[in-house]
Design a protein around this motif. Structure first.
Motif, PDB file in Angstrom:
ATOM      1  N   VAL A  69     -33.650 -24.195  14.329  1.00  0.00           N
ATOM      2  CA  VAL A  69     -32.240 -24.442  13.996  1.00  0.00           C
ATOM      3  C   VAL A  69     -31.801 -25.804  14.522  1.00  0.00           C
ATOM      4  O   VAL A  69     -31.133 -26.578  13.828  1.00  0.00           O
ATOM      5  N   THR A  70     -32.186 -26.114  15.761  1.00  0.00           N
ATOM      6  CA  THR A  70     -31.834 -27.409  16.347  1.00  0.00           C
ATOM      7  C   THR A  70     -32.429 -28.555  15.536  1.00  0.00           C
ATOM      8  O   THR A  70     -31.783 -29.585  15.322  1.00  0.00           O
ATOM      9  N   GLU A  71     -33.651 -28.373  15.068  1.00  0.00           N
ATOM     10  CA  GLU A  71     -34.296 -29.424  14.268  1.00  0.00           C
ATOM     11  C   GLU A  71     -33.509 -29.722  12.997  1.00  0.00           C
ATOM     12  O   GLU A  71     -33.228 -30.890  12.681  1.00  0.00           O
ATOM     13  N   THR A  72     -33.154 -28.681  12.242  1.00  0.00           N
ATOM     14  CA  THR A  72     -32.425 -28.907  10.997  1.00  0.00           C
ATOM     15  C   THR A  72     -31.023 -29.458  11.262  1.00  0.00           C
ATOM     16  O   THR A  72     -30.496 -30.228  10.462  1.00  0.00           O
ATOM     17  N   GLU A  73     -30.431 -29.065  12.390  1.00  0.00           N
ATOM     18  CA  GLU A  73     -29.118 -29.622  12.743  1.00  0.00           C
ATOM     19  C   GLU A  73     -29.227 -31.128  12.975  1.00  0.00           C
ATOM     20  O   GLU A  73     -28.384 -31.910  12.502  1.00  0.00           O
ATOM     21  N   MET A  91     -25.139 -40.630  -3.553  1.00  0.00           N
ATOM     22  CA  MET A  91     -26.467 -40.011  -3.451  1.00  0.00           C
ATOM     23  C   MET A  91     -26.819 -39.719  -1.991  1.00  0.00           C
ATOM     24  O   MET A  91     -27.341 -38.640  -1.664  1.00  0.00           O
ATOM     25  N   ALA A  92     -26.519 -40.669  -1.101  1.00  0.00           N
ATOM     26  CA  ALA A  92     -26.799 -40.458   0.318  1.00  0.00           C
ATOM     27  C   ALA A  92     -25.962 -39.308   0.874  1.00  0.00           C
ATOM     28  O   ALA A  92     -26.434 -38.510   1.688  1.00  0.00           O
ATOM     29  N   GLU A  93     -24.719 -39.215   0.418  1.00  0.00           N
ATOM     30  CA  GLU A  93     -23.856 -38.118   0.876  1.00  0.00           C
ATOM     31  C   GLU A  93     -24.375 -36.773   0.375  1.00  0.00           C
ATOM     32  O   GLU A  93     -24.398 -35.792   1.123  1.00  0.00           O
ATOM     33  N   ASN A  94     -24.786 -36.726  -0.897  1.00  0.00           N
ATOM     34  CA  ASN A  94     -25.354 -35.487  -1.440  1.00  0.00           C
ATOM     35  C   ASN A  94     -26.607 -35.076  -0.676  1.00  0.00           C
ATOM     36  O   ASN A  94     -26.804 -33.894  -0.370  1.00  0.00           O
ATOM     37  N   GLU A  95     -27.455 -36.057  -0.362  1.00  0.00           N
ATOM     38  CA  GLU A  95     -28.674 -35.755   0.389  1.00  0.00           C
ATOM     39  C   GLU A  95     -28.343 -35.227   1.778  1.00  0.00           C
ATOM     40  O   GLU A  95     -28.996 -34.301   2.283  1.00  0.00           O
ATOM     41  N   ALA A  96     -27.314 -35.809   2.400  1.00  0.00           N
ATOM     42  CA  ALA A  96     -26.912 -35.344   3.730  1.00  0.00           C
ATOM     43  C   ALA A  96     -26.425 -33.901   3.674  1.00  0.00           C
ATOM     44  O   ALA A  96     -26.783 -33.073   4.523  1.00  0.00           O
ATOM     45  N   TYR A  97     -25.626 -33.576   2.657  1.00  0.00           N
ATOM     46  CA  TYR A  97     -25.111 -32.213   2.571  1.00  0.00           C
ATOM     47  C   TYR A  97     -26.191 -31.225   2.128  1.00  0.00           C
ATOM     48  O   TYR A  97     -26.090 -30.030   2.412  1.00  0.00           O
ATOM     49  N   MET A  98     -27.222 -31.710   1.459  1.00  0.00           N
ATOM     50  CA  MET A  98     -28.384 -30.857   1.217  1.00  0.00           C
ATOM     51  C   MET A  98     -29.032 -30.461   2.544  1.00  0.00           C
ATOM     52  O   MET A  98     -29.414 -29.299   2.747  1.00  0.00           O
ATOM     53  N   THR A  99     -29.133 -31.436   3.449  1.00  0.00           N
ATOM     54  CA  THR A  99     -29.701 -31.153   4.766  1.00  0.00           C
ATOM     55  C   THR A  99     -28.807 -30.208   5.549  1.00  0.00           C
ATOM     56  O   THR A  99     -29.291 -29.343   6.289  1.00  0.00           O
ATOM     57  N   LYS A 100     -27.491 -30.354   5.394  1.00  0.00           N
ATOM     58  CA  LYS A 100     -26.582 -29.432   6.066  1.00  0.00           C
ATOM     59  C   LYS A 100     -26.759 -28.014   5.529  1.00  0.00           C
ATOM     60  O   LYS A 100     -26.700 -27.029   6.287  1.00  0.00           O
ATOM     61  N   ALA A 101     -26.968 -27.892   4.212  1.00  0.00           N
ATOM     62  CA  ALA A 101     -27.234 -26.571   3.631  1.00  0.00           C
ATOM     63  C   ALA A 101     -28.546 -26.000   4.174  1.00  0.00           C
ATOM     64  O   ALA A 101     -28.649 -24.792   4.424  1.00  0.00           O
ATOM     65  N   TRP A 123     -29.654 -26.559   7.115  1.00  0.00           N
ATOM     66  CA  TRP A 123     -29.293 -26.109   8.478  1.00  0.00           C
ATOM     67  C   TRP A 123     -28.664 -24.716   8.424  1.00  0.00           C
ATOM     68  O   TRP A 123     -29.039 -23.820   9.177  1.00  0.00           O
ATOM     69  N   SER A 124     -27.710 -24.534   7.507  1.00  0.00           N
ATOM     70  CA  SER A 124     -27.073 -23.219   7.362  1.00  0.00           C
ATOM     71  C   SER A 124     -28.092 -22.170   6.935  1.00  0.00           C
ATOM     72  O   SER A 124     -28.072 -21.030   7.421  1.00  0.00           O
ATOM     73  N   ASP A 125     -28.987 -22.556   6.018  1.00  0.00           N
ATOM     74  CA  ASP A 125     -30.004 -21.612   5.558  1.00  0.00           C
ATOM     75  C   ASP A 125     -30.948 -21.209   6.697  1.00  0.00           C
ATOM     76  O   ASP A 125     -31.350 -20.049   6.808  1.00  0.00           O
ATOM     77  N   LYS A 126     -31.286 -22.170   7.545  1.00  0.00           N
ATOM     78  CA  LYS A 126     -32.148 -21.861   8.689  1.00  0.00           C
ATOM     79  C   LYS A 126     -31.432 -20.937   9.676  1.00  0.00           C
ATOM     80  O   LYS A 126     -32.061 -20.034  10.263  1.00  0.00           O
ATOM     81  N   GLN A 127     -30.132 -21.126   9.857  1.00  0.00           N
ATOM     82  CA  GLN A 127     -29.380 -20.231  10.733  1.00  0.00           C
ATOM     83  C   GLN A 127     -29.404 -18.802  10.187  1.00  0.00           C
ATOM     84  O   GLN A 127     -29.603 -17.840  10.943  1.00  0.00           O
ATOM     85  N   VAL A 128     -29.197 -18.675   8.876  1.00  0.00           N
ATOM     86  CA  VAL A 128     -29.242 -17.345   8.263  1.00  0.00           C
ATOM     87  C   VAL A 128     -30.640 -16.746   8.395  1.00  0.00           C
ATOM     88  O   VAL A 128     -30.794 -15.548   8.684  1.00  0.00           O
ATOM     89  N   ASP A 129     -31.660 -17.577   8.197  1.00  0.00           N
ATOM     90  CA  ASP A 129     -33.043 -17.097   8.286  1.00  0.00           C
ATOM     91  C   ASP A 129     -33.358 -16.604   9.701  1.00  0.00           C
ATOM     92  O   ASP A 129     -33.939 -15.522   9.880  1.00  0.00           O
ATOM     93  N   ILE A 130     -32.970 -17.379  10.709  1.00  0.00           N
ATOM     94  CA  ILE A 130     -33.217 -16.971  12.097  1.00  0.00           C
ATOM     95  C   ILE A 130     -32.398 -15.732  12.439  1.00  0.00           C
ATOM     96  O   ILE A 130     -32.869 -14.832  13.158  1.00  0.00           O
ATOM     97  N   TYR A 131     -31.189 -15.662  11.927  1.00  0.00           N
ATOM     98  CA  TYR A 131     -30.347 -14.471  12.134  1.00  0.00           C
ATOM     99  C   TYR A 131     -31.061 -13.232  11.603  1.00  0.00           C
ATOM    100  O   TYR A 131     -31.157 -12.200  12.292  1.00  0.00           O
ATOM    101  N   ALA A 132     -31.586 -13.333  10.373  1.00  0.00           N
ATOM    102  CA  ALA A 132     -32.259 -12.183   9.769  1.00  0.00           C
ATOM    103  C   ALA A 132     -33.559 -11.858  10.504  1.00  0.00           C
ATOM    104  O   ALA A 132     -33.867 -10.683  10.753  1.00  0.00           O
ATOM    105  N   GLN A 133     -34.325 -12.896  10.853  1.00  0.00           N
ATOM    106  CA  GLN A 133     -35.569 -12.659  11.577  1.00  0.00           C
ATOM    107  C   GLN A 133     -35.316 -11.986  12.928  1.00  0.00           C
ATOM    108  O   GLN A 133     -36.080 -11.104  13.350  1.00  0.00           O
ATOM    109  N   THR A 134     -34.249 -12.409  13.592  1.00  0.00           N
ATOM    110  CA  THR A 134     -33.949 -11.842  14.905  1.00  0.00           C
ATOM    111  C   THR A 134     -33.541 -10.381  14.793  1.00  0.00           C
ATOM    112  O   THR A 134     -33.972  -9.540  15.604  1.00  0.00           O
ATOM    113  N   LYS A 135     -32.723 -10.052  13.814  1.00  0.00           N
ATOM    114  CA  LYS A 135     -32.354  -8.651  13.625  1.00  0.00           C
ATOM    115  C   LYS A 135     -33.580  -7.810  13.282  1.00  0.00           C
ATOM    116  O   LYS A 135     -33.739  -6.689  13.776  1.00  0.00           O
ATOM    117  N   GLN A 136     -34.442  -8.350  12.434  1.00  0.00           N
ATOM    118  CA  GLN A 136     -35.664  -7.628  12.092  1.00  0.00           C
ATOM    119  C   GLN A 136     -36.530  -7.421  13.335  1.00  0.00           C
ATOM    120  O   GLN A 136     -37.076  -6.333  13.550  1.00  0.00           O
TER     121      GLN A 136
END
Length: 407
Positions: free
Chosen positions: A54-58, A119-129, A131-144
């Protein structure tokens, strides 16, 4: 017992685990004075906050968003100094007839910079997405991992209870053998099964340790960090609205949001490719200082060096140059536009595929949850009560010598 019967027994163990989790949630929690048990929410929050992935993607997001000003900025100016007309008899630059100071600035077309910035802004917000996706993934993995740990812990408890039952059968077989009601083979079979269950318990203990280490790993801690968990297990009926779940997944799933930013980036890529047909400019300013020799080389004094020649300074002059880059190679421009258009169509297809996959994942998850819930109800209302009655009757009949050990 045969392998088939052992599988049936383990299926019953799983069922007992499910029912015990429903009815006796929290009854095996060990509270230590040194540290309070971690709740599920505390474990999840710690994982989402401290997990290195999560820290990496942030930090990737911070990296991309910080680059936007550099993408939209004009190129840096260039400063130069030139000495011209240096005599061939000298290596000293100060002997040059002309000194020129220059300042040049390349000016990229503002419309191009605007498209590049988007284009640079879109790429940045792709990276932010991401980050959010990784948070959701870690959340689900932790509950599992949390529920895997509860399962392993509960399975170990139930496995010990099952071994205790087998121990009772060992004693019962020995008693029946001593009275001549059953052959010695029954005693050997029960003892062998009891020993095999000890091996199963060791595997269950290992599974519990691995599940506990997995939680530590997800929380960004050392695998052997000691802790206890507060057991929370609820299994409400999965009565969800499929259409509503699909709509929520498509509108809020971070990976889909990232694909949408990717689509916007591709659209701006097409715009930028078309803008490449516009010219760029460069402006140069020069300041010249000139000087000329007062006398020409005297043939009577051929040995006179250039250092002995007198020079006359002239008034300095300015120089201004304006240049334009002309995109006259239309084949190159058309190729760039065609490539960008293909990238846009690929992004559109990828986004639609992602939406389709999200819909399929939701439907599969809901179907699996509903099937598991029906299995829980079947175990609770039918299989376990019938199995208990059958076991009790079989023990009584075996004690009286009416059935064999396999029954």
């Amino acid at each position: 017992m045969s392998s088939t019967q052992r599988r049936i027994k383990r299926t019953g163990l799983f069922a007992a685990l499910v029912i015990s989790g429903l009815v006796l949630s929290g009854s095996w929690t060990h509270v230590f004075a040194a540290e309070q048990p971690l709740t599920l929410q505390e474990i999840v929050n710690t994982a989402v906050k401290n997990n290195p992935a999560v820290t990496e993607t942030e930090k990737r997001w911070e990296e991309k968003i910080s680059l936007i000003p550099s993408v939209t900025a004009q190129p840096n100016p260039t400063v130069g100094i030139m000495q011209d007309d240096i005599p061939t008899t000298s290596l000293n630059p100060r002997q040059g007839m002309m000194t020129e100071f220059s300042l040049s600035q390349e000016i990229m077309n503002p419309s191009k910079l605007k498209a590049m910035g988007k284009m640079a802004e879109n790429e940045a917000y792709m990276t932010k997405a991401d980050w959010s996706d990784k948070q959701v993934d870690i959340y689900a993995q932790t509950k599992q991992a949390y529920y895997d740990y509860l399962y392993a812990k509960q399975a170990l408890v139930i496995g010990k209870e099952a071994q205790q039952l087998m121990g009772q059968l060992v004693n019962l077989a020995q008693v029946n053998y001593s009275t001549g009601m059953v052959p010695f083979q029954d005693t050997l079979k029960t003892q062998t099964e009891f020993s095999a269950m000890t091996s199963d318990l060791l595997n269950m203990a290992s599974m519990e340790a691995v599940a506990k280490a997995r939680i530590n790993n997800l929380m960004g801690r050392a695998a052997d960090t000691a802790y206890e968990v507060k057991e929370e297990f609820m299994a409400p009926p999965p009565n969800f609205d499929l259409a509503g779940l699909v709509k929520t997944a498509i509108s809020e799933k971070p990976s889909i949001a990232g694909m949408q930013y990717g689509l916007a980036m591709a659209e701006n890529g097409v715009t930028l490719a078309k803008k490449q047909q516009l010219p760029d400019y460069e402006i140069r300013l020069g300041y010249k200082k000139n000087r000329e020799p007062m006398v020409e080389q005297n043939p009577m004094y051929p040995g006179m060096s250039s250092d002995q020649v007198m020079f006359e300074s002239r008034k300095p002059t300015w120089k201004i140059e304006v240049m334009a880059m002309l995109p006259i190679w239309q084949g190159k421009n058309k190729a760039e536009i065609k490539s960008a258009q293909a990238g846009l169509e690929a992004s559109q297809a990828a986004l639609q595929n992602m939406k389709n996959m999200a819909e399929l994942d939701v439907q599969m998850a809901l179907t699996e949850a509903q099937a598991t819930w029906r299995q829980i109800e079947l175990y609770r209302t039918t299989i376990i009560p019938q199995a208990e009655q059958t076991y009790q009757a079989a023990v009584v009949n075996y004690t009286n010598g009416k059935v064999d050990l396999m029954n």
